[in-house]
Design a protein around this motif. Structure first.
Motif, PDB file in Angstrom:
ATOM      1  N   TYR A 102       0.927  -1.160  -0.080  1.00 39.25           N
ATOM      2  CA  TYR A 102       0.333   0.023   0.403  1.00 39.25           C
ATOM      3  C   TYR A 102       0.934   1.251   0.169  1.00 39.25           C
ATOM      4  N   ALA A 103       1.441   1.189   1.050  1.00 44.14           N
ATOM      5  CA  ALA A 103       2.751   2.589   0.856  1.00 44.14           C
ATOM      6  C   ALA A 103       3.403   2.354  -0.722  1.00 44.14           C
ATOM      7  N   HIS A 104       3.865   2.073  -1.567  1.00 46.91           N
ATOM      8  CA  HIS A 104       4.293   1.600  -2.075  1.00 46.91           C
ATOM      9  C   HIS A 104       3.637   2.170  -3.930  1.00 46.91           C
ATOM     10  N   ARG A 105       1.776   2.166  -3.881  1.00 44.78           N
ATOM     11  CA  ARG A 105       1.243   2.507  -4.640  1.00 44.78           C
ATOM     12  C   ARG A 105       0.967   4.146  -4.013  1.00 44.78           C
ATOM     13  N   LEU A 106       1.624   4.219  -2.552  1.00 45.15           N
ATOM     14  CA  LEU A 106       1.261   5.632  -2.067  1.00 45.15           C
ATOM     15  C   LEU A 106       2.105   6.705  -3.125  1.00 45.15           C
ATOM     16  N   ARG A 107       3.717   5.749  -3.216  1.00 47.78           N
ATOM     17  CA  ARG A 107       4.877   6.553  -3.409  1.00 47.78           C
ATOM     18  C   ARG A 107       4.241   7.050  -4.424  1.00 47.78           C
ATOM     19  N   ARG A 165       2.344   7.807  -6.267  1.00 47.65           N
ATOM     20  CA  ARG A 165       1.239   8.721  -6.813  1.00 47.65           C
ATOM     21  C   ARG A 165       2.001   9.926  -6.039  1.00 47.65           C
ATOM     22  N   ARG A 174       3.676  10.324  -3.286  1.00 49.17           N
ATOM     23  CA  ARG A 174       3.423  11.084  -1.718  1.00 49.17           C
ATOM     24  C   ARG A 174       4.838  10.772  -1.531  1.00 49.17           C
ATOM     25  N   ALA A 183       4.025   7.501   3.249  1.00 45.79           N
ATOM     26  CA  ALA A 183       3.312   7.046   3.105  1.00 45.79           C
ATOM     27  C   ALA A 183       4.153   5.906   3.478  1.00 45.79           C
ATOM     28  N   GLN A 213       1.883   6.432   6.431  1.00 50.59           N
ATOM     29  CA  GLN A 213       0.287   6.659   6.302  1.00 50.59           C
ATOM     30  C   GLN A 213      -0.184   4.654   6.357  1.00 50.59           C
ATOM     31  N   ALA A 214       0.397   3.700   6.370  1.00 52.85           N
ATOM     32  CA  ALA A 214       0.555   2.674   5.915  1.00 52.85           C
ATOM     33  C   ALA A 214       0.688   1.526   6.881  1.00 52.85           C
TER      34      ALA A 214
END
Length: 533
Positions: free
Chosen positions: A325-330, A332, A334, A339, A342-343
């Motif tokens: 999930y953090a990888h996806r935020l990064r 995008r 973040r 990131a 938040q995860a």
């Protein structure tokens, strides 16, 4: 950026080959079906089924039968009883040999397009059913589960004392609990104990129906794990049939999760299903579908938390879903620190909410969180850290420094856990950076953990084998799994108890000779009938 996110997980899987060295290139496309390939696969299925039937029959005499109220306990005593035990144990080992042989030889056919995932699932059903209907095999731990379920069902605290103290020395369930667990509080969480308590109430503490009910739960959990393995294999470019063969049909799965009824089945089923649902949720978030995405992510965190509330090692999956999930935020945009933060918050909230919910539903307190050290009193020779501690303690005593084995075990086991934790952090960071697929990171991390764990049993390696079966493509990995699984399949005797050296030797010799004769005769017959080349 959002248009690239649905491809995040497949790209991570490919990149993982550079970091861990296990993945390698994707499997080659399935070759066209050869005319005899499916027929030969089915012959191997029947060989394994015969092995499972032999295990089922032999287990009625050689299995881990209860102390009292056993429907299969042999009446004769003395030498006749010993001979019956030896013969039954040899029959079980012959069955194990047939299953191992059939499973290993199936390798050459699981790459054929004619051998589908459906064929593998039907094979699992054919092999698992006879084992599921016999007595417990290779361990007596199931009687601990039954006793702990009764303790919870009666409203007692399973973390306060052992089954003997809480149920009484004359209770029929307490009398069958293995000696090493008879006076030990439960190390399991509210999910495992909640299931055991439900079974206790439904079966009214019947040993036979309790065993069958626990087997049914384990089979359902293994099927759930198989569903997750199939889908995660596709994400990583591995043929689902190959992953199912290596993990679901693995003899250790059949012998110890079905036959031995260990709680690892529930833990793995919940954890792997949670991972796959989490990946699906992240896919939906990537596609801009926030509501179903976060809903599936919440379900994922709940399932993985429940896996940890069976055995605490199940919690490891939370980290890899979180870093995905953090990888996806990064991706995008973040900032990395935000990131990851938040995860961590999302995973922590999911964990706390899941623990609170299951604690409330089950009525079981948090004693499991601090009661995980009981098993460490066992000195398992399969544990490298335990072996090193014992060796250094022996050397110190030989040098006249006194017996400091316990102190050395604390040091070596602690060092092993620190190294495992450091490797876990490394894999989590690699997952966040996109250098390894989260399934691969989980598998490698649990592999290192098992190697350095204070207590190791043969089936513990399944913690790593099942996730790695969906990701690691290289023949070296599969050869290693086949070699390890074959060897460990014969390591534990059917009764799960220590026997005299002469009895053990007799059982293995009888089994080996009979398996060789039957195997040679069957091979000759199949060649004459031109069933095999």
């Amino acid at each position: 950026m959002t248009s690239r996110l649905p491809e995040v997980l497949p790209r991570i899987g490919a990149a993982g080959s550079r970091s861990a060295g296990l993945h390698g290139s994707d499997d080659a496309p399935a070759s066209p079906p050869r005319p005899r390939a499916l027929q030969q696969f089915l012959v191997l299925r029947w060989i394994g089924t015969m092995g499972a039937l032999l295990m089922g029959v032999g287990g009625l005499g050689a299995g881990a039968l209860p102390v009292i109220n056993s429907p299969f306990r042999l009446a004769p005593g003395g030498d006749l009883m010993a001979r019956m035990l030896q013969a039954s144990s040899s029959i079980v080992l012959i069955g194990v040999a047939f299953i191992v042989l059939a499973w290993a030889l199936m390798w050459r056919y699981v790459g054929e397009s004619a051998v589908t995932t459906g064929a593998l699932k039907r094979t699992f059903a054919a092999w698992a059913l006879p084992i599921a209907l016999t007595a417990p095999l290779f361990t007596q731990d199931i009687y601990s589960y039954l006793a702990q379920g009764s303790i919870v069902a009666q409203g007692l605290d399973p973390y306060e004392a052992g089954p003997v103290q809480l149920l009484g020395t004359e209770h029929h369930l307490a009398r069958s609990v293995p000696f090493i667990w008879a006076n030990s509080p439960s190390p399991y969480g509210p999910v495992a104990l909640g299931i055991a308590a439900f079974i206790s109430r439904v079966t009214q503490d019947s040993i036979v129906f309790g065993v069958l009910a626990h087997r049914g739960v384990n089979l359902a959990a293994i099927v759930l794990a198989g569903w997750a393995v199939s889908h995660m294999a596709r994400r990583c470019g591995v043929r689902p049939a190959t992953a199912l063969w290596l993990g679901l049909l693995n003899p250790l799965t059949l012998l110890h999760l079905v036959g031995g009824i260990h709680n690892e089945a529930i833990m793995l089923g919940l954890a792997l299903a949670g991972l796959e649902i989490g990946f699906r949720g992240i896919d939906r978030l990537t596609a801009g579908r926030a509501v179903p995405g976060y809903l599936m992510l919440s379900v994922s965190l709940f399932l993985i938390s429940c896996a940890g509330m069976v055995k605490v090692t199940g919690f490891i999956g939370l980290g890899f879903v979180g870093m995905t999930y953090a990888h996806r935020l990064r991706l995008r945009g973040r900032p990395p620190a935000l990131a990851v933060g938040q995860a961590i918050v999302v995973a922590t909230v999911g964990l706390i909410a899941s623990v609170a919910l299951m604690t409330w539903v089950s009525g079981i307190n948090l004693g499991w969180a601090t009661g995980q050290g009981g098993a460490a009193s066992i000195r398992s020779w399969m544990s490298i850290t335990t072996d090193i501690g014992v060796i250094f303690g022996f050397i110190g005593e030989a040098l006249g420094l006194g017996d400091h084995s316990e102190a050395m075990l604390i040091i070596t086991r602690g060092a092993g856990l620190v190294v495992s934790l450091a490797f876990l952090v490394r894999m989590l960071l690699a997952t966040f950076a996109g250098r390894i697929h989260p399934v691969g990171g989980l598998g490698v991390s649990t592999f290192v953990l098992v190697i350095l764990f204070p207590v190791v049993h043969p089936w513990y390696m399944l913690w790593a084998i099942l996730p790695l079966a969906t990701w690691a493509n290289r023949p070296f990995f599969r050869i290693a799994v086949v070699a390890y699984s074959t060897l460990m399949s014969f390591f534990v005797l059917p009764r799960g108890l220590a026997l005299s050296a002469q009895t053990v030797l007799t059982i293995y010799l009888q089994g080996a000779v009979a398996a060789a004769i039957i195997g040679a005769g069957g091979w000759f017959l199949l060649r004459r009938l031109k069933v095999i080349a």
